[in-house]
Scaffold this motif. Structure first.
Motif, PDB file in Angstrom:
ATOM      1  N   GLY A   1      28.121  67.635 -33.577  1.00 34.92           N
ATOM      2  CA  GLY A   1      27.851  66.800 -34.741  1.00 34.92           C
ATOM      3  C   GLY A   1      27.935  65.314 -34.440  1.00 34.92           C
ATOM      4  N   ILE A   2      27.576  64.934 -33.213  1.00 36.94           N
ATOM      5  CA  ILE A   2      27.661  63.528 -32.795  1.00 36.94           C
ATOM      6  C   ILE A   2      26.254  62.996 -32.550  1.00 36.94           C
ATOM      7  N   ASP A   3      25.974  61.825 -33.099  1.00 35.37           N
ATOM      8  CA  ASP A   3      24.666  61.203 -32.936  1.00 35.37           C
ATOM      9  C   ASP A   3      24.833  59.924 -32.113  1.00 35.37           C
ATOM     10  N   LYS A   4      24.562  60.023 -30.811  1.00 35.66           N
ATOM     11  CA  LYS A   4      24.684  58.870 -29.912  1.00 35.66           C
ATOM     12  C   LYS A   4      23.517  58.857 -28.933  1.00 35.66           C
ATOM     13  N   PRO A   5      23.041  57.668 -28.560  1.00 40.02           N
ATOM     14  CA  PRO A   5      22.002  57.594 -27.528  1.00 40.02           C
ATOM     15  C   PRO A   5      22.550  58.099 -26.192  1.00 40.02           C
ATOM     16  N   THR A   6      21.670  58.675 -25.376  1.00 43.18           N
ATOM     17  CA  THR A   6      22.050  59.123 -24.037  1.00 43.18           C
ATOM     18  C   THR A   6      21.188  58.415 -22.995  1.00 43.18           C
ATOM     19  N   PHE A   7      21.722  58.340 -21.784  1.00 45.65           N
ATOM     20  CA  PHE A   7      21.013  57.677 -20.692  1.00 45.65           C
ATOM     21  C   PHE A   7      21.220  58.490 -19.426  1.00 45.65           C
ATOM     22  N   SER A   8      20.124  58.790 -18.731  1.00 37.06           N
ATOM     23  CA  SER A   8      20.179  59.673 -17.576  1.00 37.06           C
ATOM     24  C   SER A   8      20.736  58.971 -16.339  1.00 37.06           C
ATOM     25  N   CYS A   9      21.745  59.571 -15.728  1.00 36.27           N
ATOM     26  CA  CYS A   9      22.301  59.074 -14.461  1.00 36.27           C
ATOM     27  C   CYS A   9      22.730  60.298 -13.664  1.00 36.27           C
ATOM     28  N   HIS A  10      21.858  60.739 -12.764  1.00 38.19           N
ATOM     29  CA  HIS A  10      22.100  61.978 -12.035  1.00 38.19           C
ATOM     30  C   HIS A  10      22.019  61.745 -10.525  1.00 38.19           C
ATOM     31  N   GLU A  11      22.088  62.828  -9.787  1.00 33.93           N
ATOM     32  CA  GLU A  11      22.160  62.759  -8.322  1.00 33.93           C
ATOM     33  C   GLU A  11      21.016  61.968  -7.705  1.00 33.93           C
ATOM     34  N   HIS A  12      19.819  62.092  -8.284  1.00 30.50           N
ATOM     35  CA  HIS A  12      18.634  61.504  -7.661  1.00 30.50           C
ATOM     36  C   HIS A  12      18.337  60.078  -8.112  1.00 30.50           C
ATOM     37  N   ASN A  13      18.974  59.611  -9.196  1.00 30.05           N
ATOM     38  CA  ASN A  13      18.694  58.244  -9.642  1.00 30.05           C
ATOM     39  C   ASN A  13      19.959  57.410  -9.826  1.00 30.05           C
ATOM     40  N   GLU A  14      21.099  57.948  -9.364  1.00 28.19           N
ATOM     41  CA  GLU A  14      22.381  57.298  -9.653  1.00 28.19           C
ATOM     42  C   GLU A  14      22.449  55.879  -9.112  1.00 28.19           C
ATOM     43  N   LEU A  15      21.833  55.663  -7.964  1.00 31.20           N
ATOM     44  CA  LEU A  15      21.895  54.335  -7.359  1.00 31.20           C
ATOM     45  C   LEU A  15      21.259  53.283  -8.252  1.00 31.20           C
ATOM     46  N   THR A  16      20.093  53.584  -8.807  1.00 35.93           N
ATOM     47  CA  THR A  16      19.396  52.622  -9.668  1.00 35.93           C
ATOM     48  C   THR A  16      19.931  52.659 -11.107  1.00 35.93           C
ATOM     49  N   ALA A  17      20.200  53.863 -11.618  1.00 37.48           N
ATOM     50  CA  ALA A  17      20.668  53.982 -12.999  1.00 37.48           C
ATOM     51  C   ALA A  17      22.020  53.300 -13.187  1.00 37.48           C
ATOM     52  N   SER A  18      22.859  53.353 -12.162  1.00 35.14           N
ATOM     53  CA  SER A  18      24.182  52.740 -12.287  1.00 35.14           C
ATOM     54  C   SER A  18      24.079  51.221 -12.438  1.00 35.14           C
ATOM     55  N   ASN A  19      23.006  50.614 -11.914  1.00 31.16           N
ATOM     56  CA  ASN A  19      22.838  49.165 -12.069  1.00 31.16           C
ATOM     57  C   ASN A  19      22.706  48.778 -13.540  1.00 31.16           C
ATOM     58  N   LYS A  20      21.940  49.572 -14.297  1.00 27.94           N
ATOM     59  CA  LYS A  20      21.799  49.294 -15.741  1.00 27.94           C
ATOM     60  C   LYS A  20      23.127  49.500 -16.458  1.00 27.94           C
TER      61      LYS A  20
END
Length: 276
Positions: free
Chosen positions: A52-71
């Motif tokens: 019952g939680i409404d929050k935005p999500t953002f993908s940060c996984h094994e294959h994009n962690e290096l770039t996603a972590s910058n954001k």
């Protein structure tokens, strides 16, 4: 020193099966943060919907962690509070999160880890094997040759060892464990916290004969090497025993495996000795 306007990264464990294992503190943090970074937005969105939680999500996984972590780092430095969750269990434990965590440390960003569900410890405490000292190893290499090299490095480890394994590699792994470790105790833990949770408490000889019916992600709890090492055996005695085994019909490979298990001597050392 921590700047007042920097946000906080929360490491939030998620249930490994039973949804009731989510903690009230995890729910509080999910509602507090600006958004939730996660391994798979589809899985996390399903979980949030059930909670019952409404929050935005953002993908940060094994294959994009290096770039996603910058954001994520940029948003934290701008004062946003962010939760990070993997699909099941603890972030960073055989799951993504390590790179993000270290970037936060480099940028002096506050990190708050939450306790919660973890497959390795859940399996260990129900295994019936020694819990005082243990090694969490995680996933072995998927290639059999490399897998067995990793196991050879662990052959003399005296304490309980915890492995993760997937259903399509489990049978090869059980055979490799018996081949390298010999006949030790093992508990195969599968479908943890789910309806069909199962603990198969057996030994590696019997486990290596299993051919089917093992489904779901598995935790393998394997007995450590508790044999007393023989310090009195010398090279000449080893050579004599090796020759007797060969004369009795064992192959060179099987003779080396037998002597390695009996005297806790690495196979490479035995191979060099028997080639003389």
């Amino acid at each position: 020193m921590q700047r007042n306007n920097i946000g906080t990264l929360y490491l939030v464990p998620t249930p490994i099966g039973n949804l009731k294992d989510v903690t009230s503190r995890a729910l509080e943090i999910y509602n507090l943060v600006d958004y939730i970074a996660c391994e798979d937005t589809r899985n996390t969105s399903k979980l949030l919907h059930l909670l019952g939680i409404d929050k935005p999500t953002f993908s940060c996984h094994e294959h994009n962690e290096l770039t996603a972590s910058n954001k994520i780092i940029s948003d934290l430095l701008d004062g946003k509070n962010i939760a990070y969750s993997s699909d099941a269990g603890m972030p960073c434990i055989s799951d993504p999160g390590y790179l993000l965590l270290n970037k936060c440390i480099e940028n002096n960003i506050n990190i708050i880890p939450l306790p919660g569900a973890n497959a390795a410890l859940t399996a260990l405490i129900a295994s019936g094997l020694e819990t005082k000292h243990f090694l969490f190893y995680g996933f072995l290499d998927p290639k059999i040759s490399q897998k067995e090299r990793e196991l050879e490095d662990l052959i003399n480890f005296p304490y309980t060892i915890i492995f993760y394994e997937s259903p399509h590699k489990i049978y090869d792994t059980l055979k490799s464990l018996y081949k390298i470790f010999g006949n030790r105790k093992i508990t195969i833990c599968r479908e943890l916290t789910k309806l069909h949770e199962e603990f198969i408490r057996t030994n590696l000889l019997e486990a290596s004969k299993i051919e089917d019916n093992l489904i779901g992600e598995m935790v393998l709890i394997v007995e450590g090497n508790n044999k007393e090492k023989s310090s009195s055996i010398d090279d000449e005695s080893i050579s004599e025993l090796y020759n007797k085994l060969i004369n009795n019909g064992l192959s060179n490979k099987d003779a080396v495996i037998a002597l390695s298990a009996l005297f806790d001597i690495k196979k490479n050392a035995l191979k060099k000795l028997t080639m003389k």
